[in-house]
Design a protein around this motif. Structure first.
Motif: not given
Length: 480
Positions: A301-304, A308-309, A314-316, A324-325
């Protein structure tokens, strides 16, 4: 310290306990008893007749039966890391502290049934390590996991940082072994997920803080160990944005969302002041943060990417300001270590009036806004730190004097501060104790906020299981 004037019956009991358990397992000298008569915060102190350390369930039963015969009360104790002084004896000097630290065996690990049978004195971190060695997860996780014992976790129904996904401790238990008030042993160590043969007796003892019996062993649920994960520290503009961001993550990540913790800026300032290994993960100071983690049992699973998506959206939308991830497991562990060390940093800073409260998740912003305003209206210079498990509605909403020289005077006003916060919490449909229990510290709150019919039901259960009132008296239930 030991009782200054033990009676003949008490001295006879001590001699019997020494005969049953061995003289080295019965401590009566003040220096040896000192760690067992004061709570973790150093604010509640009692006097014990003796501290006994049985080595197995049979010895626990023998010690309880001996105390019952002469009417001596027992205070069960695990790692003594509790926040509410449930494991501290009274000042009377006529209670025996029964320490379970020697009951520390892992009795059975069944990977096909996904269960682990452990004794009450097992350290929580040891249980986590045993599960991991079998490629399984025991998800209970909290700051004191290196020293707290599972018996204490069970007796307080501990919470921690993974309640959002896995529930409180009582939801991780399939069976118990309990020594009852007369010394009889109930063996309910069944690893069954379906058992409708009458009352679920184990639930009586989970969260009862040793007032109904002494948990000596448990069958715990194990879960698949996560193979992929992503962790991020996110700055948010407000507690309301934190709640909205939590719901955004629930929508995008579903049950992969394991932890979601709210942290106020002054929590970090105190942390960086007292624990030097930590530093600010973000270049800009913000007033509010959340620490979130998602994980999955599938390594592919590409959880990173999912993290990030979700953060980008959320930032938008303005729900997050920066983030920070973690780039590695070590970085993830460091972010979680920051969260877990906040209580210890606060302890080093100054005495606090601590609140372990819960409200519906939707009402957390109202709790923080109204609670802060109400406390500062009464104490204008009060410093407030808010942090905790926003995903399950449990906020540690603590207050102290802004000036350390005034700290003790604020602590002396703790009843007033409790009343302000707990009255608001109840008005918001919440609870004045979310995960730390009642113990001695909050027993008067039970009388103030619990409905009479609830207290009556609890007292009926107490009388049925402990008619002489010898199991941890003065804790949980207020005097009738």
């Amino acid at each position: 310290m030991t009782a200054p004037h033990a009676t003949h019956a008490q001295l006879t009991l001590i001699a019997e306990l020494q005969s049953l358990l061995g003289s080295s397992a019965v401590i009566t000298d003040p220096a040896g008893m000192e760690p067992h008569v004061v709570d973790w915060r150093g604010r509640e102190r009692g006097v014990a007749l003796a501290v006994v350390k049985p080595a197995n369930t049979a010895e626990v039963a023998a010690a309880v039966a001996a105390c019952a015969r002469v009417g001596v009360a027992i205070v069960p104790q695990g790692g003594n890391t509790g926040q509410c002084a449930a494991a501290v004896p009274s000042a009377s000097g006529d209670q025996v502290v029964l320490c379970l630290s020697r009951l520390n065996r892992i009795r059975d690990l069944d990977t096909r049934n996904n269960t682990l049978t452990v004794e009450a004195g097992c350290i929580l971190a040891t249980i986590q390590e045993a599960a991991a060695a079998a490629d399984r997860l025991f998800p209970l996780s909290l700051g004191a996991q290196g020293s707290c014992q599972i018996g204490g976790n069970l007796s307080t129904n501990a919470g921690g940082t993974a309640v959002l996904r896995y529930g409180n401790t009582r939801e991780m238990v399939l069976g118990l072994e309990v020594v009852l008030a007369d010394g009889a042993v109930w063996n309910g160590l069944r690893g069954l997920r379906k058992d409708n043969t009458g009352y679920d007796l184990k639930q009586l003892f989970l969260g009862a803080e040793g007032t109904l019996g002494i948990i000596t062993a448990a069958v715990l649920k194990l879960y698949p160990r996560p193979k992929s994960s992503a962790t991020a520290l996110m700055a948010v503009p407000s507690p309301q944005a934190a709640v909205d961001l939590f719901n955004r993550f629930r929508e995008s990540c579903g049950d992969r969302l394991t932890g979601f913790e709210l942290i106020s800026r002054n929590c970090l300032d105190i942390l960086f002041k007292h624990i030097e290994r930590f530093s600010d993960p973000l270049p800009t100071r913000y007033e509010w943060y959340v620490l979130g983690e998602i994980n999955d049992t599938l390594p592919s699973m590409d959880l990173r990417g999912l993290m990030e998506s979700t953060l980008e959206a959320a930032i938008e939308s303005g729900l997050a300001l920066d983030a920070v991830v973690a780039n590695s497991q070590a970085q993830s562990d460091a972010l979680w270590a920051m969260r877990e060390e906040i209580p210890e940093a606060n302890r080093r800073e100054t005495p606090w009036v601590r609140h372990d409260v819960s409200v519906p998740v939707s009402r957390i912003p109202e709790l923080i806004e109204r609670g802060s305003a109400a406390m500062r209206a009464r104490f204008p210079d009060l410093r407030i730190v808010a942090f905790g498990h926003i995903g399950d509605g449990n906020i540690h909403f603590n207050a102290a004097a802004a000036d350390r020289t005034q700290a003790e005077s604020i602590v002396a006003e703790h009843e007033t501060i409790y009343s302000i916060v707990h009255s608001l919490v109840m008005d918001l449909g919440g609870s004045f104790s979310a995960e730390h229990g009642i113990g001695l510290v909050k027993v008067h709150e039970m009388a103030a906020y619990k409905a009479p019919v609830e207290l009556d039901l609890m007292r009926r259960v107490k009388r049925a299981l402990d008619p002489a009132g010898l199991m941890n008296p003065g804790k949980v239930l207020p005097s009738a």
